[in-house]
Design a protein around this motif. Sequence first.
Motif, PDB file in Angstrom:
ATOM      1  N   SER A  22      79.391   4.531   4.657  1.00 56.79           N
ATOM      2  CA  SER A  22      80.637   4.990   3.919  1.00 56.79           C
ATOM      3  C   SER A  22      81.224   5.688   5.209  1.00 56.79           C
ATOM      4  O   SER A  22      80.657   6.610   5.483  1.00 56.79           O
ATOM      5  CB  SER A  22      79.956   5.914   2.596  1.00 56.79           C
ATOM      6  OG  SER A  22      81.380   6.399   2.109  1.00 56.79           O
ATOM      7  N   SER A  75      85.078   2.375   2.983  1.00 55.22           N
ATOM      8  CA  SER A  75      85.552   3.851   2.901  1.00 55.22           C
ATOM      9  C   SER A  75      84.858   4.541   1.975  1.00 55.22           C
ATOM     10  O   SER A  75      83.993   3.936   0.956  1.00 55.22           O
ATOM     11  CB  SER A  75      87.104   3.806   2.612  1.00 55.22           C
ATOM     12  OG  SER A  75      87.596   5.015   2.726  1.00 55.22           O
ATOM     13  N   GLU A  76      84.893   5.896   1.797  1.00 47.24           N
ATOM     14  CA  GLU A  76      84.497   6.756   0.666  1.00 47.24           C
ATOM     15  C   GLU A  76      84.928   6.421  -0.570  1.00 47.24           C
ATOM     16  O   GLU A  76      84.210   6.347  -1.675  1.00 47.24           O
ATOM     17  CB  GLU A  76      84.363   8.129   1.076  1.00 47.24           C
ATOM     18  CG  GLU A  76      83.207   8.759   2.001  1.00 47.24           C
ATOM     19  CD  GLU A  76      83.378  10.189   2.126  1.00 47.24           C
ATOM     20  OE1 GLU A  76      82.160  10.546   2.551  1.00 47.24           O
ATOM     21  OE2 GLU A  76      84.491  10.793   1.898  1.00 47.24           O
ATOM     22  N   ILE A  77      86.241   6.364  -0.534  1.00 49.92           N
ATOM     23  CA  ILE A  77      87.120   5.899  -1.786  1.00 49.92           C
ATOM     24  C   ILE A  77      88.202   5.166  -1.642  1.00 49.92           C
ATOM     25  O   ILE A  77      88.396   4.865  -0.804  1.00 49.92           O
ATOM     26  CB  ILE A  77      87.773   7.614  -2.250  1.00 49.92           C
ATOM     27  CG1 ILE A  77      88.779   7.844  -1.006  1.00 49.92           C
ATOM     28  CG2 ILE A  77      86.817   8.585  -2.595  1.00 49.92           C
ATOM     29  CD1 ILE A  77      89.881   9.003  -1.371  1.00 49.92           C
ATOM     30  N   SER A  78      88.659   4.729  -2.683  1.00 48.28           N
ATOM     31  CA  SER A  78      89.699   3.806  -3.129  1.00 48.28           C
ATOM     32  C   SER A  78      91.017   4.749  -3.162  1.00 48.28           C
ATOM     33  O   SER A  78      90.988   5.410  -3.925  1.00 48.28           O
ATOM     34  CB  SER A  78      89.445   2.876  -4.406  1.00 48.28           C
ATOM     35  OG  SER A  78      88.337   1.821  -3.844  1.00 48.28           O
ATOM     36  N   THR A  79      91.954   4.015  -2.702  1.00 46.01           N
ATOM     37  CA  THR A  79      93.467   4.593  -2.742  1.00 46.01           C
ATOM     38  C   THR A  79      94.326   3.741  -2.993  1.00 46.01           C
ATOM     39  O   THR A  79      95.572   3.764  -3.041  1.00 46.01           O
ATOM     40  CB  THR A  79      93.912   5.360  -1.439  1.00 46.01           C
ATOM     41  OG1 THR A  79      93.814   4.323  -0.568  1.00 46.01           O
ATOM     42  CG2 THR A  79      93.034   6.554  -0.957  1.00 46.01           C
ATOM     43  N   GLN A 127      94.151   7.852   3.270  1.00 46.03           N
ATOM     44  CA  GLN A 127      92.861   8.922   2.629  1.00 46.03           C
ATOM     45  C   GLN A 127      91.593   7.764   2.342  1.00 46.03           C
ATOM     46  O   GLN A 127      90.534   8.361   2.123  1.00 46.03           O
ATOM     47  CB  GLN A 127      93.009   9.708   1.569  1.00 46.03           C
ATOM     48  CG  GLN A 127      94.178  10.701   1.819  1.00 46.03           C
ATOM     49  CD  GLN A 127      93.859  11.442   3.183  1.00 46.03           C
ATOM     50  OE1 GLN A 127      92.786  12.093   3.217  1.00 46.03           O
ATOM     51  NE2 GLN A 127      94.971  11.449   4.031  1.00 46.03           N
ATOM     52  N   GLY A 128      91.873   6.364   2.262  1.00 42.73           N
ATOM     53  CA  GLY A 128      90.733   5.548   1.839  1.00 42.73           C
ATOM     54  C   GLY A 128      91.149   4.111   1.773  1.00 42.73           C
ATOM     55  O   GLY A 128      92.154   3.681   2.909  1.00 42.73           O
ATOM     56  N   ASP A 129      90.550   3.370   1.131  1.00 42.86           N
ATOM     57  CA  ASP A 129      90.972   1.809   0.828  1.00 42.86           C
ATOM     58  C   ASP A 129      91.841   1.655   0.024  1.00 42.86           C
ATOM     59  O   ASP A 129      91.861   1.967  -1.205  1.00 42.86           O
ATOM     60  CB  ASP A 129      89.653   1.138   0.614  1.00 42.86           C
ATOM     61  CG  ASP A 129      89.765  -0.411   1.016  1.00 42.86           C
ATOM     62  OD1 ASP A 129      90.750  -0.948   0.635  1.00 42.86           O
ATOM     63  OD2 ASP A 129      88.689  -0.987   1.205  1.00 42.86           O
ATOM     64  N   GLN A 150      87.651   8.662   5.021  1.00 39.79           N
ATOM     65  CA  GLN A 150      89.080   8.457   5.485  1.00 39.79           C
ATOM     66  C   GLN A 150      89.329   7.047   6.176  1.00 39.79           C
ATOM     67  O   GLN A 150      90.077   6.910   7.049  1.00 39.79           O
ATOM     68  CB  GLN A 150      89.682   9.657   6.280  1.00 39.79           C
ATOM     69  CG  GLN A 150      89.853  10.798   5.296  1.00 39.79           C
ATOM     70  CD  GLN A 150      90.421  11.831   6.109  1.00 39.79           C
ATOM     71  OE1 GLN A 150      89.988  12.335   7.198  1.00 39.79           O
ATOM     72  NE2 GLN A 150      91.261  12.812   5.639  1.00 39.79           N
TER      73      GLN A 150
END
Length: 334
Positions: free
Chosen positions: A303, A263-267, A278-280, A306
């Motif tokens: 990447s 994913s682009e981001i970690s959540t 929205q992410g990992d 979401q």
Amino acid sequence: MSAPIGQHWQQVNECEDLLGVDFLARTFSFAGPKTKVHTTLIHHIGNPDATKAILYVHGYTDYFFQTGLAEHFIDLGYRFYALDLQGYGRSIRPSTPPNWCESIEQYGQDLDIALATIKEDGVDQVVILGHSTGGLVVSTYLAQPYALPERESYYNKAFPEVIGLMLNSPFLALPFPPAVLNFVSWPVRILVSLLPFSYLRAKKINIYSKSLHTVFGGEWDYRLDWKPPRGFDLSFHWLREVIIAQRRLANQRLAIPTLICHSEISTIGKRTVKEIQQGDGVLDVHSMQQAAKKTFTNLTQASIPQGFHDLYLSHQSARTNYLSAMTQWLEKLD
């Protein structure tokens, strides 16, 4: 890596899989570290004459149920296989606690059985796809000192050539940001080493599970006894073995062509399903990236905006991007 297990595995069952008429399941028994264990090889019956295949290895508290993933690779002309490792999903037995392992390396036994069987089916080349802990398992396997010719000689069986590795949010590092990872790794390792037979009891349904299963409003319907929303109790011994495998892998250099998708981001730590999605929500993306760069010398990264922790279980747009990334990479691999 555990030494090869010799010619001691035995196929004990072959039947139509629970996923339906397009899938076949074969179960094998063999001697585990403490007792007899089982591993299950599932395969889609499409493209029976193809000589290239994808082998999928699931993550922690997981099993194979993603029929659409199999159909995607069938449409690309590959054969498709998936493993339910010993102690997971179809391979759970009363004598084998779910997810238990003496070491991450012991799953090399499952992979040896799968690859030898795939070769017997007429497949010459395999790309392995590993998700989360499955990514750590297959990477550890490919870093083993037992080279392909040695395994073939030991078993007196042929193996297909493993020509590539695809990683879906692999568990290559603990779920902490890079800035704090070095500070927490040793305390965690010491703690789990002091309490090897302790468990962290699973009490609450985790938000990531709520984002997936239809019973909570998610998109996916899977067996909650094999992939429980609370997870199985977390073994400190298992966590210690994960940390050991991660550290060993960080000191290896693997030249096999590798695609890592994340994913682009970690959540991690988000409190609502919408935020988690929205992410990992399970692993730290940046630590995952850094660990992959250390080990894999022929690395491509993708990447996925979401993307969930299991990218295939993401919403449709992210799932499409994930499948496209693998398709494009496979085309270049050919």
